[in-house]
Design a protein around this motif. Structure first.
Motif, PDB file in Angstrom:
ATOM      1  N   ILE B  79       0.840  -1.197   0.000  1.00 39.41           N
ATOM      2  CA  ILE B  79       0.000   0.000   0.000  1.00 39.41           C
ATOM      3  C   ILE B  79       0.875   1.246   0.000  1.00 39.41           C
ATOM      4  CG2 ILE B  79      -1.847  -1.153   1.253  1.00 39.41           C
ATOM      5  CD1 ILE B  79      -1.075   0.572   3.675  1.00 39.41           C
ATOM      6  N   GLN B  80       0.305   2.310  -0.470  1.00 35.31           N
ATOM      7  CA  GLN B  80       1.005   3.602  -0.472  1.00 35.31           C
ATOM      8  C   GLN B  80       0.123   4.626   0.205  1.00 35.31           C
ATOM      9  OE1 GLN B  80       1.632   2.743  -5.022  1.00 35.31           O
ATOM     10  NE2 GLN B  80       1.918   4.908  -4.515  1.00 35.31           N
ATOM     11  N   SER B  81       0.042   4.540   1.511  1.00 30.87           N
ATOM     12  CA  SER B  81      -0.874   5.459   2.170  1.00 30.87           C
ATOM     13  C   SER B  81      -0.292   6.849   2.283  1.00 30.87           C
ATOM     14  CB  SER B  81      -1.224   4.932   3.559  1.00 30.87           C
ATOM     15  OG  SER B  81      -0.093   5.053   4.399  1.00 30.87           O
ATOM     16  N   GLY B  82       1.001   6.981   2.003  1.00 30.02           N
ATOM     17  CA  GLY B  82       1.587   8.303   2.131  1.00 30.02           C
ATOM     18  C   GLY B  82       2.075   8.579   3.540  1.00 30.02           C
ATOM     19  N   ILE B  83       1.743   7.696   4.446  1.00 27.57           N
ATOM     20  CA  ILE B  83       2.235   7.870   5.819  1.00 27.57           C
ATOM     21  C   ILE B  83       3.261   6.783   6.080  1.00 27.57           C
ATOM     22  CG2 ILE B  83       1.566   7.992   8.223  1.00 27.57           C
ATOM     23  CD1 ILE B  83      -1.228   8.527   7.314  1.00 27.57           C
ATOM     24  N   GLY B  84       4.515   7.188   6.228  1.00 28.06           N
ATOM     25  CA  GLY B  84       5.621   6.249   6.343  1.00 28.06           C
ATOM     26  C   GLY B  84       5.381   5.091   7.289  1.00 28.06           C
ATOM     27  N   PRO B  85       5.128   5.373   8.558  1.00 27.52           N
ATOM     28  CA  PRO B  85       5.003   4.287   9.532  1.00 27.52           C
ATOM     29  C   PRO B  85       3.881   3.301   9.158  1.00 27.52           C
ATOM     30  CG  PRO B  85       5.164   6.377  10.650  1.00 27.52           C
ATOM     31  CD  PRO B  85       5.059   6.692   9.200  1.00 27.52           C
ATOM     32  N   VAL B  86       2.765   3.823   8.687  1.00 23.83           N
ATOM     33  CA  VAL B  86       1.661   2.939   8.316  1.00 23.83           C
ATOM     34  C   VAL B  86       2.069   2.039   7.161  1.00 23.83           C
ATOM     35  CG1 VAL B  86      -0.659   2.866   7.358  1.00 23.83           C
ATOM     36  CG2 VAL B  86      -0.100   4.496   9.148  1.00 23.83           C
ATOM     37  N   ASP B  87       2.676   2.668   6.151  1.00 22.34           N
ATOM     38  CA  ASP B  87       3.148   1.894   5.006  1.00 22.34           C
ATOM     39  C   ASP B  87       4.078   0.779   5.467  1.00 22.34           C
ATOM     40  OD1 ASP B  87       3.459   4.375   2.349  1.00 22.34           O
ATOM     41  OD2 ASP B  87       1.837   3.075   2.975  1.00 22.34           O
ATOM     42  N   ASP B  88       5.072   1.161   6.291  1.00 19.52           N
ATOM     43  CA  ASP B  88       6.048   0.171   6.745  1.00 19.52           C
ATOM     44  C   ASP B  88       5.367  -0.974   7.481  1.00 19.52           C
ATOM     45  OD1 ASP B  88       8.685   2.557   7.555  1.00 19.52           O
ATOM     46  OD2 ASP B  88       8.108   1.549   5.701  1.00 19.52           O
ATOM     47  N   LEU B  89       4.482  -0.598   8.382  1.00 15.48           N
ATOM     48  CA  LEU B  89       3.820  -1.610   9.189  1.00 15.48           C
ATOM     49  C   LEU B  89       3.083  -2.611   8.316  1.00 15.48           C
ATOM     50  CD1 LEU B  89       3.666  -1.843  12.267  1.00 15.48           C
ATOM     51  CD2 LEU B  89       1.360  -0.927  12.147  1.00 15.48           C
ATOM     52  N   VAL B  90       2.235  -2.070   7.448  1.00 15.57           N
ATOM     53  CA  VAL B  90       1.399  -2.951   6.623  1.00 15.57           C
ATOM     54  C   VAL B  90       2.248  -3.744   5.639  1.00 15.57           C
ATOM     55  CG1 VAL B  90      -0.440  -3.011   4.927  1.00 15.57           C
ATOM     56  CG2 VAL B  90      -0.581  -1.450   6.855  1.00 15.57           C
ATOM     57  N   ASN B  91       3.160  -3.048   4.963  1.00 16.00           N
ATOM     58  CA  ASN B  91       3.938  -3.737   3.937  1.00 16.00           C
ATOM     59  C   ASN B  91       4.887  -4.762   4.532  1.00 16.00           C
ATOM     60  OD1 ASN B  91       2.620  -2.290   2.027  1.00 16.00           O
ATOM     61  ND2 ASN B  91       4.179  -0.706   1.868  1.00 16.00           N
ATOM     62  N   ASP B  92       5.395  -4.474   5.732  1.00 13.78           N
ATOM     63  CA  ASP B  92       6.231  -5.473   6.395  1.00 13.78           C
ATOM     64  C   ASP B  92       5.430  -6.734   6.679  1.00 13.78           C
ATOM     65  OD1 ASP B  92       8.501  -3.518   8.478  1.00 13.78           O
ATOM     66  OD2 ASP B  92       8.685  -4.408   6.487  1.00 13.78           O
ATOM     67  N   TYR B  93       4.240  -6.500   7.262  1.00 14.85           N
ATOM     68  CA  TYR B  93       3.420  -7.648   7.627  1.00 14.85           C
ATOM     69  C   TYR B  93       3.064  -8.484   6.414  1.00 14.85           C
ATOM     70  CZ  TYR B  93      -0.448 -10.351   9.475  1.00 14.85           C
ATOM     71  OH  TYR B  93      -1.275 -11.382   9.838  1.00 14.85           O
ATOM     72  N   LEU B  94       2.686  -7.781   5.346  1.00 11.43           N
ATOM     73  CA  LEU B  94       2.230  -8.509   4.161  1.00 11.43           C
ATOM     74  C   LEU B  94       3.381  -9.010   3.313  1.00 11.43           C
ATOM     75  CD1 LEU B  94      -0.708  -6.240   3.106  1.00 11.43           C
ATOM     76  CD2 LEU B  94      -0.853  -8.542   3.995  1.00 11.43           C
ATOM     77  N   GLY B  95       4.531  -8.345   3.447  1.00 10.42           N
ATOM     78  CA  GLY B  95       5.641  -8.659   2.561  1.00 10.42           C
ATOM     79  C   GLY B  95       5.974 -10.134   2.523  1.00 10.42           C
ATOM     80  N   ASP B  96       6.036 -10.749   3.708  1.00  9.70           N
ATOM     81  CA  ASP B  96       6.390 -12.162   3.726  1.00  9.70           C
ATOM     82  C   ASP B  96       5.199 -13.060   3.496  1.00  9.70           C
ATOM     83  OD1 ASP B  96       8.671 -11.544   6.424  1.00  9.70           O
ATOM     84  OD2 ASP B  96       9.025 -11.700   4.264  1.00  9.70           O
TER      85      ASP B  96
END
Lengths: 123, 461
Positions: B79-96
């Motif tokens: 996702i690209q929510s534009g908010i760094g921490p949110v992006d990191d959180l979600v993309n980290d979780y989903l990444g794997d």
């Protein structure tokens, strides 16, 4: 007295009917449109409904009432006295006189009515 | 339908930020006239309706495309929510956990989106049916209403006054209202009609029906209804002397019977927050000129900030984020060291990993980057359609895609393969003849480069 119930809007229609009867449905439609702002279909629906309830009869497209204005008004009063004055007509009259300003002329008229009732005549 | 749904979701997320801002502003602008609030909700409506919008550096919206379209085509979900921490959180979780074809079935994204889109359409349909049914039932009930005067009707089926009808609005009153109270009620309903509230409420409900999945839109609708009533009260009060205000509030109280939850159509007199409205009426004071000016300025700022989108992705970044392994024809990896370049070609199995890495590209575009010395890592990628791209990691500071500099996340840059030290593992590299940068266009197919170390390319930069 258990007359069929007439709702407020239908009562306004009945006022028109009592004034102009016997009238054709078409005339009633025109009158209702002018005075009440009703569509044609609305007037027809109300005529049908009141006919089913026995308030009026519709024969050969002529509409006549089965209940007179005085009967309907008396029924309303009965219901009012029953509901709000616990069936006590004197209580109703007392409240009425207390609240309204009755002119001398009206008082005489009422007196005459009471006298008539006492003498045993209806109306 | 998927694309439309996705677009609506993204638009509603953008609008959600605006709704939050408006809710906040309403608290701040408590003393301002209520029509300002209604105007702000109008801005929200514009945001929800307009399919396109202007880009501007002044945009306050974090991102115009929170869920990118490539979710529909896979293979990974970012996702690209534009908010760094949110992006990191979600993309980290989903990444794997989310990689189509490997951890989840293929086309999972497409399937999920389709299912959600169907659910959304069902919701819209249900709300539309509810509104239509409400309307029809109401019209049926007031059919026998008798005209009082002009467009004002009375009926025994009306419990509290309202306006019905979009083109030729009519005011419906119960029989039980009379005299002065009736005049006040009529004044209120007529103010509604003059303000075109019967249109705005319908529009609001229409938007609610479309964006029903977003809770903030529901909040916006409820508060909109409340603001409409308050603004209408203010309009009526402006024309009354203070002595008449008490009579007006009395009429308000008398009509506050049988409140419903969210009514689809009518503008009922006593419907919303009677206590708040009585308070507002009693405390009403004509707002000063400065306050109105300030309110207008706020509206303009909000419009610019939230009706414009943040600057769109540059083409180079977009390419990297949407890169798919199957579109890669060949890819080479090169490390630039003081001691010379190390270079190797990627095998086809590694394209997937390369694409996954580059899909996470991000960072602020830097039009005037600092000139750095030091090591670089390059990917030279040639696409099946013939185009070539170069992706560079300069000193774990900059991500450079085709000459565009981006300030990418340090940890991500660090995660690139290869090291700076001279002790490279053997299997990795060949040397080029002069240690210069290899031109992407000059890269030969895999087997040739291994046998041709002194091809002697000129550095292109």
């Amino acid at each position: 007295m258990s007359l069929p119930k007439i709702h407020e809007s239908e009562y306004r229609f009945c006022l028109i009917l009592w004034e102009h009867e016997p009238a054709t449905a078409a005339e009633l439609v025109r009158l209702c449109q002018e005075q009440l702002g009703w569509k044609r279909t609305t007037t027809y629906t109300v005529i049908k409904r009141l006919g089913e309830r026995g308030v009026l009869k519709n024969e050969n497209r002529t509409v006549t009432s089965l209940i007179s204005k005085e009967e309907a008004q008396a029924c309303e009063i009965d219901e009012l006295v029953e509901k709000k004055f616990e069936g006590s007509l004197p209580a109703f009259i007392a409240a009425f006189t207390r609240h309204q300003d009755i002119s001398g002329k009206e008082l005489d008229e009422v007196q005459r009515m009471i006298d008539r009732i006492r003498k045993g005549g209806a109306q | 339908m998927n694309k439309i749904f996705l677009e609506l979701v993204n638009r509603s997320i953008s609008a959600g930020w605006l709704v939050l801002a408006v809710l906040l502003l309403r608290l701040i602008l408590k003393r301002a006239p209520r029509w300002v609030s209604v105007l702000l909700w109008g801005i929200v409506a514009v945001r929800l309706i307009c399919p396109f919008s202007v880009e501007s550096a002044l945009s306050l919206i974090p991102s115009a495309e929170t869920i990118p379209e490539k979710v529909l085509s896979g293979p990974s979900f970012d996702i690209q929510s534009g908010i760094g921490p949110v992006d990191d959180l979600v993309n980290d979780y989903l990444g794997d956990r989310y990689f189509e074809g490997i951890t989840v079935p293929r086309h999972q994204g497409l399937h999920v989106m389709t299912a959600l889109a169907v659910l959304w359409a069902a919701g819209v349909f249900l709300l539309a049916v509810y509104a239509a049914a409400s309307y029809l039932r109401l019209w049926g009930r007031v059919r026998t209403a008798v005209r009082y005067r002009d467009n004002i009707f009375r009926s025994e089926n009306v419990s509290s006054p309202f306006v019905l009808g979009v083109v030729r609005p009519r005011i419906y009153l119960p029989f039980t209202i009379d005299g002065q109270a009736l005049e006040h009620v009529v004044a209120h309903e007529q103010a509604h009609i003059r303000r075109r509230d019967h249109w705005w409420k319908q529009l609001g409900f229409l938007l609610l029906a479309v964006y029903w999945f977003h809770p903030l839109i529901w909040a916006a609708y409820v508060v909109l209804c409340r603001d409409i009533e308050l603004a209408c009260d203010e309009k009526v009060i402006r024309g009354l002397e203070s002595g008449q205000r008490a009579a007006y509030t009395q009429a308000l109280l008398d009509c506050s019977v049988g409140r419903r939850a969210i009514a689809a159509c009518p503008l009922a007199f006593g419907e919303v927050g009677v206590k708040a409205r009585v308070k507002a009426v009693m405390h009403y004071r004509k707002p000063g000129r400065w306050l109105i000016a300030a309110a207008v300025i706020v509206c303009i700022v909000v419009s610019i900030g939230f009706l414009t989108d943040p600057a769109a992705e540059r083409a180079s970044l977009k390419w990297a984020r949407e890169l798919s392994a199957r579109d890669i024809a060949s890819a080479d990896f090169e490390i630039f060291l003081y001691s010379g370049n190390k270079f190797r070609s990627l095998a086809e199995e590694e394209f997937v990993g390369l694409a996954a890495l580059l899909n996470q590209s991000g960072g602020k575009y830097q039009p005037e980057p600092e000139v750095l010395d030091g090591g670089s890592k390059f990917f030279h990628i040639r696409m099946k359609d013939g185009t070539s791209h170069e992706v560079r990691n300069i000193g774990n500071v900059y991500l450079v895609i085709d000459e565009d500099y981006y300030e990418a996340d340090y940890r991500w840059l660090e995660s690139w393969p290869g090291t700076w030290t001279t002790g490279e593992p053997d299997e990795f590299f060949d040397r080029t003849a002069n240690g210069g940068v290899r031109e992407a266009a000059a890269i030969r197919p895999v087997d040739e480069t291994h046998t041709n170390p002194d091809s002697g390319e000129r550095p292109s930069k």
